[in-house]
Design a protein around this motif. Structure first.
Motif, mmCIF file in Angstrom:
data_model
loop_
_atom_site.group_PDB
_atom_site.id
_atom_site.type_symbol
_atom_site.label_atom_id
_atom_site.label_comp_id
_atom_site.label_asym_id
_atom_site.label_seq_id
_atom_site.Cartn_x
_atom_site.Cartn_y
_atom_site.Cartn_z
ATOM 1 N N ASN A 186 0.808 -1.218 0.000
ATOM 2 C CA ASN A 186 0.000 0.000 0.000
ATOM 3 C C ASN A 186 0.841 1.267 0.000
ATOM 4 N N ASP A 187 2.170 1.148 -0.104
ATOM 5 C CA ASP A 187 2.982 2.365 -0.075
ATOM 6 C C ASP A 187 4.045 2.382 -1.162
ATOM 7 N N LYS A 188 3.986 1.432 -2.069
ATOM 8 C CA LYS A 188 4.946 1.373 -3.159
ATOM 9 C C LYS A 188 4.216 1.407 -4.491
ATOM 10 N N ALA A 189 4.827 2.041 -5.445
ATOM 11 C CA ALA A 189 4.305 2.044 -6.811
ATOM 12 C C ALA A 189 5.305 1.325 -7.692
ATOM 13 N N ARG A 190 4.812 0.552 -8.641
ATOM 14 C CA ARG A 190 5.691 -0.127 -9.585
ATOM 15 C C ARG A 190 5.837 0.758 -10.812
ATOM 16 N N LEU A 191 7.067 1.085 -11.158
ATOM 17 C CA LEU A 191 7.358 1.978 -12.271
ATOM 18 C C LEU A 191 8.144 1.236 -13.338
ATOM 19 N N GLN A 192 7.628 1.250 -14.547
ATOM 20 C CA GLN A 192 8.355 0.744 -15.701
ATOM 21 C C GLN A 192 8.809 1.935 -16.540
ATOM 22 N N ILE A 193 10.071 1.898 -16.973
ATOM 23 C CA ILE A 193 10.593 2.901 -17.898
ATOM 24 C C ILE A 193 10.804 2.212 -19.241
ATOM 25 N N ALA A 194 10.116 2.696 -20.268
ATOM 26 C CA ALA A 194 10.229 2.095 -21.599
ATOM 27 C C ALA A 194 10.759 3.120 -22.583
ATOM 28 N N LEU A 195 11.476 2.643 -23.583
ATOM 29 C CA LEU A 195 12.071 3.499 -24.609
ATOM 30 C C LEU A 195 11.464 3.154 -25.953
ATOM 31 N N THR A 196 11.020 4.191 -26.679
ATOM 32 C CA THR A 196 10.520 3.996 -28.039
ATOM 33 C C THR A 196 11.054 5.130 -28.900
ATOM 34 N N ASP A 197 10.700 5.141 -30.198
ATOM 35 C CA ASP A 197 11.331 6.093 -31.111
ATOM 36 C C ASP A 197 10.400 6.476 -32.250
ATOM 37 N N ASP A 198 10.546 7.717 -32.707
ATOM 38 C CA ASP A 198 9.961 8.155 -33.969
ATOM 39 C C ASP A 198 11.033 8.012 -35.048
ATOM 40 N N PRO A 199 10.668 7.595 -36.251
ATOM 41 C CA PRO A 199 11.671 7.309 -37.292
ATOM 42 C C PRO A 199 12.528 8.525 -37.654
ATOM 43 N N GLY A 200 13.751 8.248 -38.093
ATOM 44 C CA GLY A 200 14.659 9.287 -38.574
ATOM 45 C C GLY A 200 15.336 8.824 -39.854
ATOM 46 N N ASP A 201 16.008 9.738 -40.544
ATOM 47 C CA ASP A 201 16.584 9.437 -41.843
ATOM 48 C C ASP A 201 18.003 8.885 -41.703
#
Length: 272
Positions: free
Chosen positions: A36-51
């Motif tokens: 009741n006092d902890k939050a689970r945090l996920q950090i995810a990485l994504t991308d928009d295309p580049g040339d």
């Protein structure tokens, strides 16, 4: 009350033995045995295309700050998956999880994405060119979040890396500078189920089943159980006591709602 068929029971137990342990997390508990006092945090990485053909970044750390102080209270997340990431592998709604950890619930103020020195691009012509990082970002790229993280559910923070805006050519020198432009999106992932099984001295397998598929599973400990990040929908819960002198129990029509914790009525096991 009903007893699942032997075939379904065997399928469910098989799934539990294969993957069930991954759904149970030891943490600080309240009276119901649920954090009741902890939050689970996920950090995810994504991308928009580049040339470019490839864009590689060297991830060394992810740090968070739950205070409003810029120069203190920074903490590295546990279990960060450091290493090299090709951002162009993460386009079209693909992402990769950099970290999955418990943090204090409340407000997430800032994060720092800390990169190493081995950042580079490969041009469409196949030429590898290093990416230099401005000195102001040597301690990590700071991103302001200032949003609540909720205890008991999975909070997913997606770092959407805009490659086209993040790579800058330094004049006509042929050198490239990495000035990351990142959009952050914090959202709840799925919903949670929790409950209690009596007698709590009997360890019981809890399985979430949709049709013939076991979606998730865990064990009671002791009596209390919780399953996180389930896709929104309606499921059947199967309770399979390890003490075979007790009957199995099935509860149909259990609804999961994204961003919410659903408390299931206490199950009281019956003797055969």
């Amino acid at each position: 009350m009903m007893r699942p068929t032997l075939k379904l029971k065997n399928l469910a137990l098989g799934a539990l033995l294969i993957g069930g342990a991954t759904y149970f997390t030891a943490c600080d508990m309240n009276d119901d045995g649920v954090s009741n006092d902890k939050a689970r945090l996920q950090i995810a990485l994504t991308d928009d295309p580049g040339d470019y053909k490839e864009v590689w970044i060297d991830v060394q750390d992810v740090r968070i700050n739950v205070s409003d102080a810029d120069d203190q209270n920074w903490t590295s997340l546990k279990g960060v998956k450091t290493g090299m990431y090709n951002l162009l592998d993460l386009v079209n709604d693909k992402d990769t999880v950099l970290a999955d950890a418990e943090i204090p619930s409340g407000k997430l103020s800032q994060i720092r994405l800390v990169l190493g020195d081995n950042n580079y691009i490969i041009t469409n012509a196949g030429v590898k060119l290093p990416l230099t990082t401005p000195s102001a970002q040597q301690s990590g790229l700071k991103l302001n979040i200032h949003q609540p993280v909720v205890a008991g559910i999975v909070n997913k923070l997606t770092l959407d890396f805009d490659v086209a805006k993040s790579i800058v050519e330094a004049g006509n020198s042929g050198k490239y500078i990495l000035k990351p432009v990142i959009r952050t999106v914090l959202e709840a992932v799925g919903g949670n189920l929790k409950g209690y099984v009596l007698p709590d001295s009997v360890q019981t397998a809890v399985l979430v089943i949709r049709g013939a598929d076991t979606i998730a599973s865990t064990y009671t400990a002791p009596g209390a159980w919780q399953l996180r990040a389930l896709e929104a929908g309606t499921y059947a819960l199967h309770f399979l006591p390890t003490d075979t002198t007790f009957k199995a129990f099935v509860k149909e029509g259990v609804t999961v709602t994204t961003g919410q914790i659903t408390t299931v009525d206490t199950v009281r096991l019956q003797k055969r």
